[in-house]
Design a protein around this motif. Structure first.
Motif, short mmCIF file in Angstrom:
data_model
loop_
_atom_site.label_atom_id
_atom_site.label_comp_id
_atom_site.label_asym_id
_atom_site.label_seq_id
_atom_site.Cartn_x
_atom_site.Cartn_y
_atom_site.Cartn_z
N GLU A 190 -3.41 -1.80 -5.09
CA GLU A 190 -2.05 -2.84 -4.47
C GLU A 190 -1.40 -3.58 -4.80
O GLU A 190 -0.36 -4.34 -4.38
CB GLU A 190 -2.06 -2.14 -3.03
CG GLU A 190 -2.81 -3.93 -2.04
CD GLU A 190 -4.26 -3.16 -1.95
OE1 GLU A 190 -4.49 -2.16 -2.41
OE2 GLU A 190 -4.53 -3.29 -0.94
N ASN A 203 0.89 -1.14 0.19
CA ASN A 203 -0.16 -0.49 -0.11
C ASN A 203 0.96 1.04 -0.13
O ASN A 203 0.54 1.74 -1.15
CB ASN A 203 -0.75 0.37 0.91
CG ASN A 203 -1.98 -1.01 1.14
OD1 ASN A 203 -3.33 -0.17 0.06
ND2 ASN A 203 -2.40 -1.53 1.58
N SER A 236 5.73 5.96 4.11
CA SER A 236 7.15 6.20 2.50
C SER A 236 7.32 7.25 3.04
O SER A 236 7.10 7.95 4.49
CB SER A 236 5.66 6.42 1.82
OG SER A 236 6.39 6.88 0.82
N SER A 250 2.60 1.78 -3.10
CA SER A 250 2.15 1.49 -4.18
C SER A 250 2.20 2.83 -4.90
O SER A 250 2.02 2.82 -6.88
CB SER A 250 1.09 0.96 -4.55
OG SER A 250 0.13 2.24 -3.79
N PRO A 274 -1.97 4.24 0.37
CA PRO A 274 -1.55 4.49 -0.81
C PRO A 274 -0.45 6.24 -0.93
O PRO A 274 0.51 6.36 -1.93
CB PRO A 274 -1.51 4.40 -2.26
CG PRO A 274 -2.69 4.27 -1.91
CD PRO A 274 -3.42 4.33 -0.66
N SER A 327 3.75 10.27 -3.31
CA SER A 327 3.36 9.89 -4.67
C SER A 327 2.92 10.14 -5.38
O SER A 327 3.11 11.32 -5.76
CB SER A 327 2.18 9.56 -3.45
OG SER A 327 0.85 10.54 -2.97
#
Lengths: 552, 481
Positions: free
Chosen positions: B397, B125, B144, B128, B180, B148
């Motif tokens: 994902e 997730n 993360s 992705s 994500p 994104s």
């Protein structure tokens, strides 16, 4: 994900090695933990503390939680009916959260007519009154910031007021300055990450903030602020203030929330809340919203009853006292309602009550795997690590299934769990620990009703289990014995204490200072009341000291 | 105390909004070709959690003789490059010529960071859409360390074609293992799941008639409050330890985003403010309402980028309903590997396929509503529809959630980003099937890193690479553009 971890592929899963792997980060302070779960039996216990130790919790700058924000605004404006929209609990506030805070500040000042008398000590709709504005800034500022404003802060807010007054008029300027206060960093953030790297003692105002945020999920009240201003909290008065807050009805939601979160009644990434949990309507026609409310209320009543009575964790785990309505009495196999004793041999404390059992179950059947994982991870504080990637979370339901040869067989839930997680697969490494900790609960179906034969299959129930990786290892006959065994475990008590310390210091359990935990748990024994335990947590060094990490 | 810094910044923002000032800079940073692109471009993502109805395995496709079913309802019905839609996309048939289905793309960031080399729920997730390195080793809550793709495109588009909102993020709420979407390292994005709250944040004060005095007063008050707060947060930041300063930076940036919303908006002539929707949490109602809000916001010129995130929900309102009686979508996905002929739930095969198929078709139905509305000929931009000037990325994902494998992700692209992308294609990056479509083998070196690099190129970038270094090769996806 942890309902069925059936593993068929040959993967480098070293579950035995993973069981009990501490999740503490590599940079956790202190010496090796005294209760290192990886240590083989017989290893001498090495203390995490020495004379040089100065335990503390990590210094952070953290936003108020949505609950803290709601209570704080209500207290600040003396407007108990105000319900904000702010629901952002992310470690870094999102744009959506910051927009909610703006909207909530606007909604709060719209309600100015409903605020307590004296919040605005003059007529905001009247003529310009700069002295009144200054008073609002100083008074609300002190409450919101949990200390008197610095001259810089006061000058900043005064500047905000004056430019709004010149541009928009007096009434709007008062609203603007309150809106700014409600969104200001000194109000929204608890900032303990100040000062040089190293350990420091929190000052009186910081302690007052911690105390109020922990026990009331709000800002300090006037009495606590005055105590802080007179230096009482750092000179021996902390426990008295803590006691005062704890005895107030305002502490009750904090205590209830602690237990609801421990039992995961409000849901986790792995399952829905008690209220959202689906149950099969054909199997459980009696399961409705009213019964769910009764289940929730029963646990809350039990917690209130035991804690206010000076009860201990051991009492919570073993008492058969209950307060039930007719529907719940029926589920427990009792006549009548009100204060009752649950059937001996069938029930004990928290872990045998319907709310917990219904949450740790699928829509159709009980979930020994999830219940076992709960005992190991949440009661014994032994992290199991992530399930391997081919673990399966399709509930193991028993009933008619196909065996390895493709033939139809009828299995109990327990038999199905054993078939799917045993054998030569890698499942067995973890499940040889998990399953026996969950099987003692097999009498209780998906809504927590006690059964001698299993619903659906009508097969006999087998509750024989085993505790491993604990200080009370050994065979367990059923959930009543399990509850009594856990109630006598120091490991369980320490786990419970750590959970409270984590809540009190807003520190994830795996980041707790080991020496602080060691010194704190040394003060707790089987008879320590929950109330005294909370007060001991507040008196611990990790509550009153923070450690500032080096800049990254 | 009115901060000089703030006044100066506001003046700059207002001045810099003019395209004449902005363009030469863009040529420098984003390449000459794009600066000459005249159409307004949009980027949308449609993220469905929990994968799709696929027979993807760890290293090859299941053939339907084992515990796992052998169905792939995502895959185009013909291996030809000319796109023939598979069962899940049947409702998109009228728009087939404007779509691309891209097969054989892996999320190598998730696979490389997973101890089992597969991806896993949380890692898959959070990587992705970011292709980023994560905060492992925190297995339960990786976050993360990079933004994104939607956020990167949004920032760039907003510099070129300023809009009130850099990015809109709406959700259909439910269970999923992490988001994500990341604005920056460690900074997850959260969107509105309630259409009424979404409407209020997007359309409050948006009017096609003259200025409303009450609105003007509200705006002035908001400006005063924001002026005060921006000064306050600037002063506060200096008192916060380095390890937590990013939280205050983010808060400050969010306040600036609210400030930008106060700027005058040039609404498009075709702007129609939709009716204020009901306050609801029913996914069946929320989904279509969120699509309508996104479409209206884009038509009004309020944003260039929008995300619709669908949690791994169950869909009891569809024809098949929920005969599997699973507590959540996640368990339904897992059941894929029990319904094959040798699985414990072999007898449930047909029921499972019906439920899973209807569930994923409902989600695809929202995509259809989105595509149809963006392609509406009543809202032409020159000789192109809004869809033509957009790129919509539909993904998840996983392909097959039951194996936690971030390989062969479902990727559907709609629109041509202003005529830059050929459409109507079925692109196969699984080299085994590219050679022999009847094979169940799988091998690919194409990663989402490469796909998103290509997407950056469609939006004017000349980026060498997107994401971390876990992809087998750097650069764009060969053959896409």
């Amino acid at each position: 994900m942890r309902t069925s971890w059936c593993i068929a592929l040959l993967l480098p899963v070293a579950c035995m090695g993973r069981i009990g792997d501490p999740v503490a980060p590599e940079d956790a302070p202190g010496t090796p933990r005294a209760d290192d779960p990886k240590a083989p039996p017989g290893t001498p216990v090495v203390s995490a503390c020495d004379a040089e130790s100065s335990p503390a919790s990590p210094a952070t700058t953290r936003a108020l939680t949505p609950t803290q924000y709601e209570n704080a605004v209500r207290d600040l404006l003396q407007d108990p009916g105000f319900t904000p929209t702010f629901d952002d609990a992310a470690p870094v506030l999102t744009e959506r959260g910051v927009r909610q805070l703006r909207n909530d500040a606007e909604a709060a000042v719209e309600r100015r007519g409903l605020w307590g008398a004296g919040v605005i000590p003059c007529d905001a709709t009247g003529p310009v009154d700069d002295a009144c504005a200054s008073e609002v800034i100083a008074r609300l500022g002190r409450l919101a910031y949990r200390r008197s404003l610095t001259s810089e802060e006061a000058a900043w807010l005064d500047g905000v007021y004056r430019s709004a007054r010149d541009e928009l008029g007096f009434e709007d300027a008062v609203d603007v300055v309150v809106q700014v206060l409600l969104q200001s960093p000194g109000f929204l953030y608890v900032n303990e990450a100040t000062g040089a790297p190293g350990v420091r003692a929190l000052d009186d105002h910081e302690l007052a903030t911690r105390l109020a945020m922990f026990l009331w999920n709000s800002i300090p009240d006037e009495a606590l602020l005055v105590a802080a201003e007179s230096g009482e909290l750092t000179s021996g008065g902390l426990r008295d203030q803590a006691k005062r807050l704890l005895e107030s009805p305002r502490a009750e939601p904090t205590i209830q929330r602690f237990f609801a979160e421990w039992l995961a009644l409000n849901g986790t990434p792995l399952h829905d809340s008690l209220e959202a949990a689906m149950k099969d309507a054909e199997r459980f026609p009696e399961y409705d919203a009213a019964l769910v409310r009764s289940m929730r209320a029963e646990v809350e009543h039990l917690v209130r009853d035991v804690v206010s009575d000076g009860g201990s964790l051991s009492d919570l785990l073993t008492t058969r006292r209950a307060h039930v309505d007719a529907a719940l009495a029926d589920l427990y196999g009792l006549e009548g309602e009100g204060d009752v004793e649950l059937p001996e041999g069938e029930r004990a404390g928290l872990l045998t009550r319907a709310a917990f059992l219904a949450v740790y179950a699928s829509p159709d059947v009980q979930s020994p795997i999830r219940r076992g994982v709960f005992v190991i991870e949440e009661v014994l504080c032994r992290p199991l690590g992530e399930p391997p990637p081919n673990a399966n979370d399709v509930p193991v339901t028993g009933g008619t299934v196909y065996d390895e040869m493709g033939g139809e067989v009828v299995r109990s839930v327990r038999q199905d769990v054993e078939a799917r997680t045993g054998g030569g697969g890698t499942c067995v490494a973890c499940h040889s620990v998990i399953n026996p900790a969950g099987f003692p609960f097999e009498h209780y179906d998906a809504i927590g009703r006690f059964r001698e034969r299993e619903l659906g299959t009508d097969l006999p129930i087998d509750t024989a289990g085993q505790l491993t990786y604990s200080d009370v290892n050994g065979p367990i006959a059923d959930a009543v014995e399990l509850s009594a065994t856990l109630a006598g475990s120091k490991q369980v008590r320490d786990c419970f204490t750590k959970r409270w310390l984590s809540t009190a210091t807003a520190t994830p359990i795996e980041h707790l200072d080991r020496c602080a935990v060691e010194r704190l748990t040394a003060r707790i024994d089987a008879n320590t009341s929950v109330t005294d335990l909370i007060l001991d947590v507040i008196e611990s060094e990790a509550f009153s000291h923070v450690v500032q990490q080096e800049a990254p | 105390m009115k901060s000089l810094e703030n006044s100066g910044r506001r003046a700059f923002l207002r001045g810099a909004c003019g395209a004449a000032l902005a363009l030469p800079l863009l040529e420098l940073t984003h390449g000459k070709a794009f600066a000459q692109q005249s159409a307004t471009l949009r980027f949308l993502t449609f993220f469905e959690h929990g994968g799709t109805l696929s027979n993807m395995g760890t290293r090859s496709f299941y053939d339907g003789t084992s515990k796992h079913h052998g169905l792939d309802h995502w895959r185009p019905s013909s291996p030809s490059e000319a796109l023939e839609l598979g069962p899940l996309m049947a409702s998109l048939e009228p728009f087939k010529a404007k779509l691309n289905v891209v097969q054989g793309i892996d999320n190598r960031a998730a696979m490389a960071q997973d101890q089992y080399g597969r991806g896993g729920h949380r890692l898959s997730n959070v990587t992705s859409l970011t292709c980023a390195t994560t905060t492992s080793p925190e297995p339960d809550r990786p976050t993360s360390l990079g933004p994104s793709i939607d956020q990167v495109v949004a920032d760039r588009l907003n510099a070129m074609q300023p809009a009130r909102f850099t990015n809109l993020h709406l959700r259909v709420n439910g269970h999923n293992y992490g988001t994500p979407y990341f604005r920056a390292a460690r900074e997850a994005v959260s969107g509105e799941a309630n259409p009424r709250a979404a409407f209020d944040s997007i359309f409050a004060g948006v009017t096609t008639s003259g200025p409303d005095p009450e609105q003007v007063r509200l705006q002035s008050r908001r400006q005063s409050v924001l002026d005060g707060l921006l000064g306050g947060y600037t002063a506060f930041k200096a008192k916060v330890g380095a390890s937590d300063r990013h939280r205050i930076d983010a808060h400050f940036e969010h306040l600036r985003a609210l400030e930008r919303e106060l700027e005058a908006v040039d609404l498009t002539p075709s702007c129609v403010v939709p009716d204020r929707p009901e306050s609801t949490t029913s996914a069946e109602v929320v989904g279509p309402l969120q699509v309508q809000l996104i479409v209206a916001a884009i038509r009004c010129g309020l944003t260039n980028v929008a995300n619709l995130q669908i949690a791994d929900i169950l869909t009891p309102w569809t024809t098949a309903g929920t005969p599997m009686n699973q507590p959540r979508g996640h368990s339904l996905g897992h059941q894929a590997r029990e319904v094959g002929p040798t699985g414990a739930d072999a007898a449930k095969h047909d029921g499972w396929v019906a439920e899973m198929s209807d569930n994923r078709k409902w989600r695809m139905g929202l995509m259809k509503q989105l595509v149809e509305a963006l392609d509406d000929p009543d809202f032409m931009e020159g000789d192109r529809t809004i869809l033509d000037n957009s790129l919509v990325l539909y993904t998840s994902e996983f392909s097959n959630a039951s194996q936690h494998v971030a390989r062969n992700l479902p990727i559907l692209l709609a629109g041509s980003a202003g005529g830059q992308l050929s459409t109507g294609r079925n692109l196969e990056y699984n080299t085994v099937r590219a050679a022999d479509p009847s094979s169940n083998g799988y091998d690919s070196t194409a990663s989402t890193h490469n796909l998103y690099t290509s997407i950056l190129h469609l939006f004017g970038g000349d980026d060498d690479h997107f994401g971390n270094d876990d992809a087998p090769s750097r650069g764009p996806l060969a053959g896409l553009i």
